[in-house]
Scaffold this motif. Structure first.
Motif, PDB file in Angstrom:
ATOM      1  N   ALA A  72       0.838  -1.193   0.000  1.00 45.98           N
ATOM      2  CA  ALA A  72       0.000   0.000   0.000  1.00 45.98           C
ATOM      3  C   ALA A  72       0.875   1.246   0.000  1.00 45.98           C
ATOM      4  CB  ALA A  72      -0.913  -0.004   1.215  1.00 45.98           C
ATOM      5  N   ILE A  73       0.383   2.294  -0.627  1.00 46.86           N
ATOM      6  CA  ILE A  73       1.173   3.513  -0.762  1.00 46.86           C
ATOM      7  C   ILE A  73       1.473   4.128   0.604  1.00 46.86           C
ATOM      8  CG2 ILE A  73      -0.738   5.160  -0.980  1.00 46.86           C
ATOM      9  CD1 ILE A  73       0.865   6.385  -3.338  1.00 46.86           C
ATOM     10  N   GLY A  74       0.634   3.835   1.607  1.00 47.89           N
ATOM     11  CA  GLY A  74       0.894   4.327   2.952  1.00 47.89           C
ATOM     12  C   GLY A  74       2.146   3.716   3.560  1.00 47.89           C
ATOM     13  N   ARG A  75       2.539   2.520   3.090  1.00 43.86           N
ATOM     14  CA  ARG A  75       3.758   1.881   3.589  1.00 43.86           C
ATOM     15  C   ARG A  75       4.963   2.188   2.708  1.00 43.86           C
ATOM     16  NH1 ARG A  75       4.182  -2.113   7.357  1.00 43.86           N
ATOM     17  NH2 ARG A  75       2.282  -2.900   8.337  1.00 43.86           N
ATOM     18  N   THR A  76       4.761   2.215   1.407  1.00 48.48           N
ATOM     19  CA  THR A  76       5.888   2.362   0.489  1.00 48.48           C
ATOM     20  C   THR A  76       6.261   3.812   0.214  1.00 48.48           C
ATOM     21  OG1 THR A  76       4.440   2.329  -1.459  1.00 48.48           O
ATOM     22  CG2 THR A  76       5.241   0.202  -0.640  1.00 48.48           C
ATOM     23  N   GLY A  77       5.314   4.740   0.461  1.00 48.65           N
ATOM     24  CA  GLY A  77       5.565   6.132   0.132  1.00 48.65           C
ATOM     25  C   GLY A  77       5.254   6.420  -1.331  1.00 48.65           C
ATOM     26  N   VAL A  78       5.294   7.698  -1.689  1.00 50.02           N
ATOM     27  CA  VAL A  78       4.962   8.130  -3.046  1.00 50.02           C
ATOM     28  C   VAL A  78       6.239   8.245  -3.862  1.00 50.02           C
ATOM     29  CG1 VAL A  78       3.928   9.950  -4.438  1.00 50.02           C
ATOM     30  CG2 VAL A  78       2.950   9.376  -2.211  1.00 50.02           C
ATOM     31  N   HIS A  79       6.301   7.483  -4.961  1.00 51.18           N
ATOM     32  CA  HIS A  79       7.437   7.523  -5.883  1.00 51.18           C
ATOM     33  C   HIS A  79       6.888   7.763  -7.286  1.00 51.18           C
ATOM     34  CE1 HIS A  79       9.956   5.974  -2.632  1.00 51.18           C
ATOM     35  NE2 HIS A  79       9.037   5.040  -2.430  1.00 51.18           N
ATOM     36  N   PRO A  80       6.824   9.025  -7.725  1.00 52.90           N
ATOM     37  CA  PRO A  80       6.147   9.365  -8.980  1.00 52.90           C
ATOM     38  C   PRO A  80       6.621   8.567 -10.194  1.00 52.90           C
ATOM     39  CG  PRO A  80       6.660  11.347  -7.742  1.00 52.90           C
ATOM     40  CD  PRO A  80       7.338  10.222  -7.028  1.00 52.90           C
ATOM     41  N   HIS A  81       7.942   8.385 -10.331  1.00 54.15           N
ATOM     42  CA  HIS A  81       8.435   7.664 -11.499  1.00 54.15           C
ATOM     43  C   HIS A  81       7.941   6.220 -11.500  1.00 54.15           C
ATOM     44  CE1 HIS A  81      11.360   5.340 -13.933  1.00 54.15           C
ATOM     45  NE2 HIS A  81      11.364   6.419 -14.692  1.00 54.15           N
ATOM     46  N   LEU A  82       7.997   5.573 -10.342  1.00 52.48           N
ATOM     47  CA  LEU A  82       7.524   4.191 -10.235  1.00 52.48           C
ATOM     48  C   LEU A  82       6.027   4.110 -10.500  1.00 52.48           C
ATOM     49  CD1 LEU A  82       7.980   1.208  -9.488  1.00 52.48           C
ATOM     50  CD2 LEU A  82       7.585   1.840  -7.094  1.00 52.48           C
ATOM     51  N   ILE A  83       5.281   5.061  -9.965  1.00 57.02           N
ATOM     52  CA  ILE A  83       3.828   5.065 -10.163  1.00 57.02           C
ATOM     53  C   ILE A  83       3.495   5.221 -11.650  1.00 57.02           C
ATOM     54  CG2 ILE A  83       1.730   6.421  -9.761  1.00 57.02           C
ATOM     55  CD1 ILE A  83       2.793   6.978  -6.941  1.00 57.02           C
ATOM     56  N   LEU A  84       4.186   6.121 -12.333  1.00 57.34           N
ATOM     57  CA  LEU A  84       3.935   6.331 -13.762  1.00 57.34           C
ATOM     58  C   LEU A  84       4.282   5.074 -14.551  1.00 57.34           C
ATOM     59  CD1 LEU A  84       3.159   8.182 -16.099  1.00 57.34           C
ATOM     60  CD2 LEU A  84       5.541   9.000 -16.128  1.00 57.34           C
ATOM     61  N   ASP A  85       5.428   4.490 -14.249  1.00 56.73           N
ATOM     62  CA  ASP A  85       5.870   3.289 -14.965  1.00 56.73           C
ATOM     63  C   ASP A  85       4.884   2.148 -14.778  1.00 56.73           C
ATOM     64  OD1 ASP A  85       7.941   1.659 -16.396  1.00 56.73           O
ATOM     65  OD2 ASP A  85       8.001   0.620 -14.467  1.00 56.73           O
ATOM     66  N   ARG A  86       4.453   1.906 -13.535  1.00 58.88           N
ATOM     67  CA  ARG A  86       3.529   0.811 -13.263  1.00 58.88           C
ATOM     68  C   ARG A  86       2.148   1.118 -13.826  1.00 58.88           C
ATOM     69  NH1 ARG A  86       2.987  -2.877 -13.344  1.00 58.88           N
ATOM     70  NH2 ARG A  86       2.128  -3.953 -11.549  1.00 58.88           N
ATOM     71  N   SER A  87       1.750   2.382 -13.830  1.00 58.12           N
ATOM     72  CA  SER A  87       0.433   2.732 -14.381  1.00 58.12           C
ATOM     73  C   SER A  87       0.375   2.453 -15.873  1.00 58.12           C
ATOM     74  CB  SER A  87       0.113   4.202 -14.104  1.00 58.12           C
ATOM     75  OG  SER A  87      -0.043   4.442 -12.729  1.00 58.12           O
TER      76      SER A  87
END
Length: 570
Positions: free
Chosen positions: A253-268
């Motif tokens: 969950a993002i509450g545990r891993t923190g916000v990483h914009p590049h990773l979020i964009l890549d996985r999205s």
């Protein structure tokens, strides 16, 4: 769209007249759609997540616990939703395929009810053809949903949201409409809490039609959701505790891993491609939006609707990002939205049919099967994004063609274009269609999944044959094994979810629910335990917990080719 509703008028619009339909129009389209639905109901079977929920509810009920008091990693109202469906479709049979087909039929009836309500509401605002195609495509997208989506909390939330939207835009009096919409939208939130996103998308859709109604619905629905949550806390003695503890057992969950914009964009980017492989109607959404917007009068109105559409898209993906698991069913709302947009775009064509867009829809109906059989080296996310661009270009060609012609389409054209959409919506139901996709690679087809299910059932039957009739069991196993063994549990945690999560997150052992779940091991223990080593992994769970298990149960080593063993109380 050329109706007064989407042109900015916030009053109840009168549909256009003169939209004549042949009496054969419905039959020609409805027959293949009905055949596809029947085939789906009889062959789809339920996914492992549904087996998990049903296993917990059934074995918990046999131990004397109601759905209010059984932990299933799902909220109160969803547990009752599945429990009621299960009870209504039991009919005294123990055959898993029959019971699952009956649950599938019940789910299809719910989808049909939502589509009918939407159709009735849309008739007050658009033409009969637009209403029929929009509601019909929405209902088929729900009824023919992939196995991973069907009856999941996200799917149930979409059904409730469709009912809520219909209630919000149908009645003539705005406040009455808001009150009617509040209950289904509030229940949509209660399906999983993260499904509040789906309810919010519904309110945005209402905003696109009538701003004033959207504001009223938002205010009343938020109050309804809060009230329903309060009822769930009062109705279940552990509901507040589980609401606090459940987010803590999700290691990604993002509450545990923190916000990483590049990773979020890549996985999205990968996720949306994976989602489109399983439900290719999603590839048609941008093209459908283009067809709709080119029929809207007024530059500012087009800009407003485009902004609403972009917000809906971001919201649909945001709920996937927040949960962090990137499970395909977390985006179950996406193909339904795309199907509704497809129906509105095609149904609103006033002159020449969107033949190019329809042809692409037809081709994409076979895309999942072809893609699933292609060599792994050819299965890449960028190819799926190119397919989406092709659909958008096809819609653009249709827009240019429409501006150069004054010929109005006939009934035959409408039937042919609609059948293309039906073919596209059936893409996920075939044996060769993808069941699981990861980063563009099809890791499992539908037929492979069903073969694995039969193998799991054989393992469970082997253990079940060694158990005395109705002997209570401590399940250190996931849903499939518990589902097929189907012996009573001994406590309110039929499946040891909290115990298993200590394999990934050591701090889970500090949660109150973990401690209660651990007490199931040695406080009035069951005479037998089932240990599924690949899922529970004794060497990786909390060490103190494993010592407690060894002190109570004698568990043999797993034999080659088997996943689970039967443990006996010492």
């Amino acid at each position: 769209m050329a109706t007064s509703t989407l042109a900015g008028d916030t009053t109840v619009a009168r549909p256009r007249t003169g939209d004549r339909r042949s009496p054969l129009w419905w039959a020609v389209v409805a027959l293949p759609a009905a055949v596809a639905v029947v085939y789906t109901v009889t062959t789809r079977r339920l996914t492992g997540d549904l087996h998990y929920v049903l296993a917990a509810l059934r074995t918990g009920r046999a131990a004397g616990y109601s759905p209010s008091e059984v932990f299933t990693h799902r909220p109160y109202f969803y547990r009752w939703f599945i429990a009621i469906l299960d009870r209504l479709t039991s009919f005294g049979t123990d055959s898993a395929p029959v019971r699952e087909a009956l649950m599938g039929a019940a789910g299809v009836l719910l989808a049909a009810a939502a589509a009918y309500a939407l159709h009735a509401a849309l008739l007050r605002r658009v033409t009969g053809r637009e209403a029929a195609l929009t509601a019909g495509a929405t209902g088929l997208a729900l009824a023919l949903a992939p196995r991973n989506d069907f009856l999941q909390p996200e799917w149930a939330a979409v059904v409730l949201t469709v009912l809520g939207v219909a209630a919000a835009i149908g009645p003539q009096r705005p406040w009455r409409a808001a009150l009617l919409a509040a209950v289904p939208l509030g229940l949509a939130v209660m399906m999983k809490y993260s499904t509040a996103d789906t309810a919010a998308i519904g309110i945005l859709l209402v905003y696109a039609v009538d701003r004033g109604r959207a504001v009223r619905v938002a205010v009343v629905a938020m109050a309804a959701a809060a009230g329903l949550f309060g009822l769930s806390v009062l109705g279940g003695s552990h509901e507040w505790q589980w609401t606090q503890d459940m987010p803590q057992i999700n290691q990604t969950a993002i509450g545990r891993t923190g916000v990483h914009p590049h990773l979020i964009l890549d996985r999205s980017i990968d996720f949306l491609a994976d989602r489109a492989v399983t439900t290719p109607v999603l590839l048609l959404a941008p093209g459908a939006l283009l067809l709709i917007l080119t029929r809207v009068s007024g530059r500012w109105r087009r800009a407003e609707l485009l902004l609403v559409a972009v917000t809906i898209g971001v919201a649909a993906q945001a709920v996937v990002v927040v949960q962090g698991n990137w499970f395909l069913y977390h985006g179950a709302q996406m193909p339904v939205l795309a199907a509704a947009a497809w129906g509105l775009a095609v149904g609103g064509a006033r002159r020449t049919p969107p033949w190019c867009f329809a042809a692409v829809s037809l081709v994409y109906g076979v895309l999942p099967v072809v893609y699933g059989q292609a060599p792994k080296g050819l299965q890449r996310p960028w190819e799926i994004w190119v397919a989406g661009l092709v659909a958008l270009l096809a819609a653009g060609v249709d827009v240019l063609r429409t501006r150069r012609t004054t010929v109005r389409r006939g009934v035959t054209s409408a039937v042919l274009v609609t059948l293309c959409g039906v073919v596209c919506l059936t893409a996920s139901i075939w044996p060769g269609s993808p069941h699981m996709v990861f980063r563009g690679k099809v890791t499992e087809t539908s037929s492979h999944y069903l073969a694995g299910m039969r193998s799991a059932q054989a393992d469970a039957d082997r253990i079940r044959d060694r158990l005395p009739a109705n002997a209570p069991v401590l399940y250190l196993a996931f849903g499939e094994m518990t589902y097929y063994i189907d012996h009573p549990a001994q406590c309110r945690y039929p499946i040891a979810t909290f115990l298993q999560r200590s394999r990934f997150l050591p701090d889970v052992a500090e949660l109150p629910s973990f401690k209660e779940n651990a007490d199931c091991v040695d406080h009035d223990p069951a005479p037998y335990a089932v240990l599924e080593r690949p899922w529970f992994q004794p060497g990786h769970v909390d060490p103190a917990l494993w010592k407690r298990i060894q002190a109570v149960y004698d568990c043999p080593s797993a034999r080659p080719g088997t996943r689970a063993v039967l443990c006996v109380r010492r």
